[in-house]
Write a protein that holds these residues in place. Structure first.
Motif, PDB file in Angstrom:
ATOM      1  N   PHE A 299      72.500  66.523 104.539  1.00  0.00           N
ATOM      2  CA  PHE A 299      71.401  67.081 103.749  1.00  0.00           C
ATOM      3  C   PHE A 299      71.832  67.152 102.279  1.00  0.00           C
ATOM      4  O   PHE A 299      72.251  68.217 101.800  1.00  0.00           O
ATOM      5  CB  PHE A 299      71.039  68.492 104.232  1.00  0.00           C
ATOM      6  CG  PHE A 299      70.389  68.555 105.584  1.00  0.00           C
ATOM      7  CD1 PHE A 299      69.100  68.081 105.772  1.00  0.00           C
ATOM      8  CD2 PHE A 299      71.060  69.100 106.666  1.00  0.00           C
ATOM      9  CE1 PHE A 299      68.494  68.150 107.026  1.00  0.00           C
ATOM     10  CE2 PHE A 299      70.473  69.175 107.910  1.00  0.00           C
ATOM     11  CZ  PHE A 299      69.181  68.697 108.100  1.00  0.00           C
ATOM     12  N   PRO A 300      71.745  66.059 101.539  1.00  0.00           N
ATOM     13  CA  PRO A 300      72.191  66.081 100.141  1.00  0.00           C
ATOM     14  C   PRO A 300      71.263  66.852  99.216  1.00  0.00           C
ATOM     15  O   PRO A 300      71.676  67.291  98.140  1.00  0.00           O
ATOM     16  CB  PRO A 300      72.244  64.595  99.766  1.00  0.00           C
ATOM     17  CG  PRO A 300      71.251  63.934 100.671  1.00  0.00           C
ATOM     18  CD  PRO A 300      71.307  64.705 101.959  1.00  0.00           C
ATOM     19  N   ASP A 301      69.997  67.016  99.610  1.00  0.00           N
ATOM     20  CA  ASP A 301      69.012  67.714  98.777  1.00  0.00           C
ATOM     21  C   ASP A 301      68.941  69.182  99.195  1.00  0.00           C
ATOM     22  O   ASP A 301      68.496  69.513 100.297  1.00  0.00           O
ATOM     23  CB  ASP A 301      67.645  67.047  98.934  1.00  0.00           C
ATOM     24  CG  ASP A 301      66.599  67.602  97.992  1.00  0.00           C
ATOM     25  OD1 ASP A 301      66.334  68.817  98.068  1.00  0.00           O
ATOM     26  OD2 ASP A 301      66.064  66.832  97.174  1.00  0.00           O
ATOM     27  N   LYS A 302      69.359  70.075  98.291  1.00  0.00           N
ATOM     28  CA  LYS A 302      69.437  71.495  98.605  1.00  0.00           C
ATOM     29  C   LYS A 302      68.073  72.085  98.954  1.00  0.00           C
ATOM     30  O   LYS A 302      67.928  72.858  99.918  1.00  0.00           O
ATOM     31  CB  LYS A 302      70.045  72.254  97.422  1.00  0.00           C
ATOM     32  CG  LYS A 302      70.211  73.741  97.666  1.00  0.00           C
ATOM     33  CD  LYS A 302      70.850  74.411  96.457  1.00  0.00           C
ATOM     34  CE  LYS A 302      71.005  75.917  96.685  1.00  0.00           C
ATOM     35  NZ  LYS A 302      71.628  76.586  95.525  1.00  0.00           N
ATOM     36  N   ALA A 303      67.044  71.737  98.193  1.00  0.00           N
ATOM     37  CA  ALA A 303      65.709  72.290  98.434  1.00  0.00           C
ATOM     38  C   ALA A 303      65.167  71.828  99.788  1.00  0.00           C
ATOM     39  O   ALA A 303      64.578  72.617 100.543  1.00  0.00           O
ATOM     40  CB  ALA A 303      64.761  71.887  97.312  1.00  0.00           C
ATOM     41  N   HIS A 304      65.360  70.559 100.096  1.00  0.00           N
ATOM     42  CA  HIS A 304      64.897  70.033 101.389  1.00  0.00           C
ATOM     43  C   HIS A 304      65.618  70.730 102.534  1.00  0.00           C
ATOM     44  O   HIS A 304      64.995  71.105 103.546  1.00  0.00           O
ATOM     45  CB  HIS A 304      65.127  68.525 101.442  1.00  0.00           C
ATOM     46  CG  HIS A 304      64.858  67.923 102.790  1.00  0.00           C
ATOM     47  ND1 HIS A 304      63.597  67.841 103.319  1.00  0.00           N
ATOM     48  CD2 HIS A 304      65.706  67.386 103.724  1.00  0.00           C
ATOM     49  CE1 HIS A 304      63.652  67.288 104.514  1.00  0.00           C
ATOM     50  NE2 HIS A 304      64.923  67.005 104.784  1.00  0.00           N
ATOM     51  N   PHE A 305      66.925  70.913 102.385  1.00  0.00           N
ATOM     52  CA  PHE A 305      67.690  71.590 103.437  1.00  0.00           C
ATOM     53  C   PHE A 305      67.165  73.001 103.663  1.00  0.00           C
ATOM     54  O   PHE A 305      66.991  73.435 104.815  1.00  0.00           O
ATOM     55  CB  PHE A 305      69.175  71.624 103.063  1.00  0.00           C
ATOM     56  CG  PHE A 305      69.992  72.480 103.981  1.00  0.00           C
ATOM     57  CD1 PHE A 305      70.100  72.183 105.331  1.00  0.00           C
ATOM     58  CD2 PHE A 305      70.648  73.614 103.501  1.00  0.00           C
ATOM     59  CE1 PHE A 305      70.851  72.985 106.188  1.00  0.00           C
ATOM     60  CE2 PHE A 305      71.395  74.420 104.345  1.00  0.00           C
ATOM     61  CZ  PHE A 305      71.491  74.100 105.690  1.00  0.00           C
ATOM     62  N   SER A 306      66.914  73.729 102.594  1.00  0.00           N
ATOM     63  CA  SER A 306      66.413  75.102 102.732  1.00  0.00           C
ATOM     64  C   SER A 306      65.090  75.133 103.477  1.00  0.00           C
ATOM     65  O   SER A 306      64.853  76.007 104.325  1.00  0.00           O
ATOM     66  CB  SER A 306      66.258  75.744 101.347  1.00  0.00           C
ATOM     67  OG  SER A 306      67.517  75.909 100.729  1.00  0.00           O
ATOM     68  N   ARG A 307      64.214  74.157 103.172  1.00  0.00           N
ATOM     69  CA  ARG A 307      62.905  74.133 103.842  1.00  0.00           C
ATOM     70  C   ARG A 307      63.047  73.871 105.338  1.00  0.00           C
ATOM     71  O   ARG A 307      62.435  74.576 106.155  1.00  0.00           O
ATOM     72  CB  ARG A 307      62.007  73.058 103.202  1.00  0.00           C
ATOM     73  CG  ARG A 307      61.442  73.434 101.841  1.00  0.00           C
ATOM     74  CD  ARG A 307      60.295  72.518 101.456  1.00  0.00           C
ATOM     75  NE  ARG A 307      60.702  71.110 101.402  1.00  0.00           N
ATOM     76  CZ  ARG A 307      61.214  70.513 100.322  1.00  0.00           C
ATOM     77  NH1 ARG A 307      61.397  71.209  99.218  1.00  0.00           N
ATOM     78  NH2 ARG A 307      61.542  69.237 100.357  1.00  0.00           N
ATOM     79  N   VAL A 308      63.807  72.860 105.703  1.00  0.00           N
ATOM     80  CA  VAL A 308      63.899  72.525 107.129  1.00  0.00           C
ATOM     81  C   VAL A 308      64.687  73.585 107.892  1.00  0.00           C
ATOM     82  O   VAL A 308      64.407  73.865 109.070  1.00  0.00           O
ATOM     83  CB  VAL A 308      64.515  71.116 107.341  1.00  0.00           C
ATOM     84  CG1 VAL A 308      63.615  70.047 106.759  1.00  0.00           C
ATOM     85  CG2 VAL A 308      65.921  71.017 106.773  1.00  0.00           C
ATOM     86  N   PHE A 309      65.685  74.206 107.256  1.00  0.00           N
ATOM     87  CA  PHE A 309      66.442  75.275 107.914  1.00  0.00           C
ATOM     88  C   PHE A 309      65.537  76.463 108.195  1.00  0.00           C
ATOM     89  O   PHE A 309      65.538  77.030 109.298  1.00  0.00           O
ATOM     90  CB  PHE A 309      67.622  75.702 107.043  1.00  0.00           C
ATOM     91  CG  PHE A 309      68.601  76.603 107.753  1.00  0.00           C
ATOM     92  CD1 PHE A 309      69.727  76.080 108.364  1.00  0.00           C
ATOM     93  CD2 PHE A 309      68.403  77.984 107.801  1.00  0.00           C
ATOM     94  CE1 PHE A 309      70.640  76.910 109.017  1.00  0.00           C
ATOM     95  CE2 PHE A 309      69.305  78.817 108.467  1.00  0.00           C
ATOM     96  CZ  PHE A 309      70.425  78.273 109.069  1.00  0.00           C
TER      97      PHE A 309
END
Length: 344
Positions: A299-309
């Motif tokens: 998950f290189p994109d921090k914002a994307h990771f936060s959303r899916v988590f």
């Protein structure tokens, strides 16, 4: 954990150890005549795991030779095939006029209902031990044409690549770490092992069409899942990459997962999230930034990771980490090599 029965001759004085091993062999369903130059101090161990349709046994012993004679077969014939993976030392296998030398990382296959000779010698005969993992498979459980199996008896097969490599990894993982699995998993794990055995043997028969379609499908699913586990940290991992690595079309890959109650993309995402969640709860990684952990698992994109988590667990990664500060609430079990769920 999986139920394991262990026989360890070192609980007895050296002079009594070989007799204990002979008693063990005599009580097995397929007894053999054993010879060893180390009869005066036979330090050996056997760990038995019953996995539904198959039994897996992990052996450590000094060099030995064994023979299954027609007389012993008449006394007891449980109708079992034996698939043996040499893990240390050099083995020999002879049946129906075919003889092979088996090196570490190779399988041999033979029929316990026919006379055969096997040997296993340590690479350092005076002090080393030979080790192996074997699978005992009932004739009736193997869905391959019995009349064609004789072409494989006494031969050898690689356990280093392809389906053979995956099967070897499976046997080593299960026999080496039974504590990572629930007792209730035994039959399911045995079915996975049987599918891998069937597929590997079917390919060596040069007739994969002899392997039932559903067995081939399940074996390929296991192979795909193992590939995803190995590459889950690669941000480029995608269904297309997985399909290309297995030389199948993207459409075929999606069809393959229709019976798995998930999609390939979801399987990759869920595994990545599980790895991130595990590391966020690990006190040894408490000083690592959330973004570093996310990037490590694809998950290189921090914002994307936060959303899916948050979508998966109902909280942000940072909040989850803070909620696990109490050591008594931390769960950090190692992941299984053959399933997508953590095994404990």
């Amino acid at each position: 954990m999986l139920h394991r029965d262990t026989v360890d001759t070192t609980v007895l004085p050296p002079a009594e150890r070989f007799g204990m091993w002979l008693d063990l062999v005599a009580r097995t369903s397929a007894p053999m005549r054993i010879r060893s130059a180390h009869a005066d101090d036979f330090a050996a161990r056997a760990d038995f795991l019953d996995l539904g349709p198959i039994q897996v046994i992990k052996y450590h012993y000094p060099s030995l030779d064994a023979t299954r004679t027609p007389k012993l077969i008449r006394q007891s014939d449980p109708e079992l095939y034996v698939l043996a993976l040499t893990t240390d030392g050099v083995g020999t296998s002879s049946q129906d006029g075919r003889r092979s030398e088996i090196r570490a990382g190779e399988f041999t296959f033979y029929d316990g209902s026919r006379p055969h000779d096997v040997g296993h010698h340590a690479t350092e005969p005076e002090q080393g031990q030979a080790t192996s993992v074997i699978a005992m498979i009932p004739h009736a459980a193997l869905p391959l044409p019995p009349e064609r199996m004789a072409t494989l008896f006494g031969g050898k097969m690689s356990g280093r690549e392809g389906i053979g490599g995956l099967l070897a990894q499976f046997l080593l993982q299960i026999s080496g770490h039974p504590e990572q699995y629930h007792a209730a998993d035994a039959a399911r794990l045995g079915a996975v092992g049987l599918d891998l055995v069937t597929t590997m043997l079917g390919r060596h028969l040069v007739a994969e069409d002899a392997v039932p379609t559903e067995v081939r499908r399940r074996a390929l699913v296991t192979q795909v899942q193992a590939y995803v586990h190995r590459h889950v940290g690669d941000p480029a991992l995608s269904p297309r990459v997985v399909a290309d690595a297995h030389h199948i079309s993207l459409r075929s890959l999606h069809r393959l997962f229709e019976a798995e109650e998930t999609t390939v993309a979801s399987y990759i995402r869920d595994l990545r999230l599980a790895r991130c969640r595990r590391d966020l709860a690990d006190p040894a990684l408490r000083t690592q930034p959330v973004q570093v952990i996310a990037a490590r698992w694809g998950f290189p994109d921090k914002a994307h990771f936060s959303r899916v988590f948050r979508a998966a667990y109902g909280t942000s990664p940072q909040a989850y980490r803070e909620s696990t500060c109490d050591p008594a609430r931390i769960v950090n079990h190692p992941a299984s090599m053959v399933t997508s769920s953590p095994a404990d």
